[in-house]
Design an enzyme around this catalytic site. Structure first.
Site: not given
Ligand code: UDP
Length: 329
Positions: A42, A66, A164
């Site tokens: 980010g 985190d 993912y």
């Protein structure tokens, strides 16, 4: 469940692309927002933007942490009074572009499993609803098109995208099992390719990559023959779908995205039309391994359950995004 205006919406991944837009939406609606991000993928600029909004100074709190670490290790950095009335926890922290999740595979697996589990426990203790960002990657390289939520998918569980795809599949299974075991109604949506301002210019996904190359006058990098398809949703449409989903009692899965399907070469043409004075060259690259050859959501459920469908056409969305990108160095 309807959120009161004084309530606190928690967003993990607040510095990310979708996370920052969710924060902006709830701040504009008058809520407090607690944003969590470790800034691995980010952008600090995104949380600075949120803090600079008229309501951001008093109603936005950012904790650099985190979400995969125990939440007790950083929660005391948020105002305690803000934690009393929490309607929603959006768990959106995760690398999301193929180059980034392949660069951070273990972190991707962690945040969508143990990170999600912590979000579920935190939310359940407070009577809040978790909204988890699942993905069209659940469908892998699909054998059916468009993809309805009932399609089980075609995923390589040990390939380069597995960190993912399998993380998100685990996340979905966790929510379904958690709801069964604890009588909760946490939810998840399957998000198809989305684009818009505040995506990291180095993210690597196709829309931002093409626009950036076009602005720099560099050849657009086309992976494979360019005949593979995607369906691109502008971020404002997606956020409206997310808010409707959060406010509903739906558990999911529900597909959210745009169902207008383009080949990557058609996307090249759409980008070219933004720069009529600048003929764009192409740079041919090998196809990505396990790259889905087509992707298009069946939006019937989103329409019937949420009364939602996208309204922003690719051409106008691309224009808005390119205007934003031009302001970035
Ligand atoms: N792609 C491309 N050039 C790029 C980035 C991506 O041709 O610079 C292709 C990629 O191979 C895939 C599609 O565009 O077929 C969408 O890729 P993206 O990384 O945006 O996301 P995905 O949908 O694969 O997760």
């Amino acid at each position: 469940m309807q959120a009161e205006r004084t309530s606190t919406v928690v967003v993990t991944g607040a510095a990310g692309f979708l996370g920052s837009h969710i924060c902006e939406r709830f701040l504009k609606d008058g809520h407090r927002v607690l944003g969590i991000d470790n800034l691995r993928t980010g952008l600090r600029a995104n949380v600075e933007f949120l803090a600079s909004l008229p309501t951001g100074r008093e109603r936005f709190c950012f904790v650099e942490a985190d979400a995969s670490e125990p939440w007790t290790s950083w929660l005391d950095r948020a105002p305690e009074a803000w934690m009393k009335d929490v309607p929603y926890v959006f768990h959106f922290a995760s690398p999301a572009s193929p180059p980034l999740y392949q660069r951070w595979p273990l972190e991707t697996l962690a945040v969508n499993s143990v990170g999600l589990w912590s979000a579920l426990d935190f939310a359940t203790e407070r009577g809040a609803r978790v909204i988890f960002a699942s993905t069209s990657e659940i469908y892998g390289d699909p054998a059916v098109s468009p993809q309805p939520e009932t399609y089980f998918g075609n995923v390589n569980g040990i390939g380069p995208r597995a960190c993912y795809d399998e993380a998100k599949r685990f996340g979905e299974a966790l929510i379904v099992s958690y709801n069964q075991a604890k009588g909760t109604r946490h939810g998840f949506v399957r998000i198809f390719n989305t684009y818009g301002p505040r995506m990291n210019p180095d993210d690597g996904r196709v829309v931002v990559n093409f626009l950036r190359h076009a602005q720099l006058g560099q050849p657009l990098p086309v992976q494979g023959d360019g005949k593979q398809t995607r369906s691109f949703c502008y971020v404002d449409d997606l956020v409206e779908g997310l808010v409707r989903f959060a406010k509903s009692e739906e558990v999911g899965p529900i597909n959210l995205g745009n169902d207008r399907e383009f080949t990557i070469l058609e996307l090249v043409a759409a980008v070219q039309s933004l720069y009529p004075e600048k003929p764009l060259a192409l740079r041919q690259l090998p196809a990505a391994i396990d790259d889905p050859k087509r992707r298009r959501p069946d939006l019937s459920l989103a329409k019937s359950k949420l009364g939602w469908s996208p309204t922003i056409e690719l051409e106008s969305g691309l224009r808005r995004m390119s205007e934003w990108l031009a302001t970035q160095t």
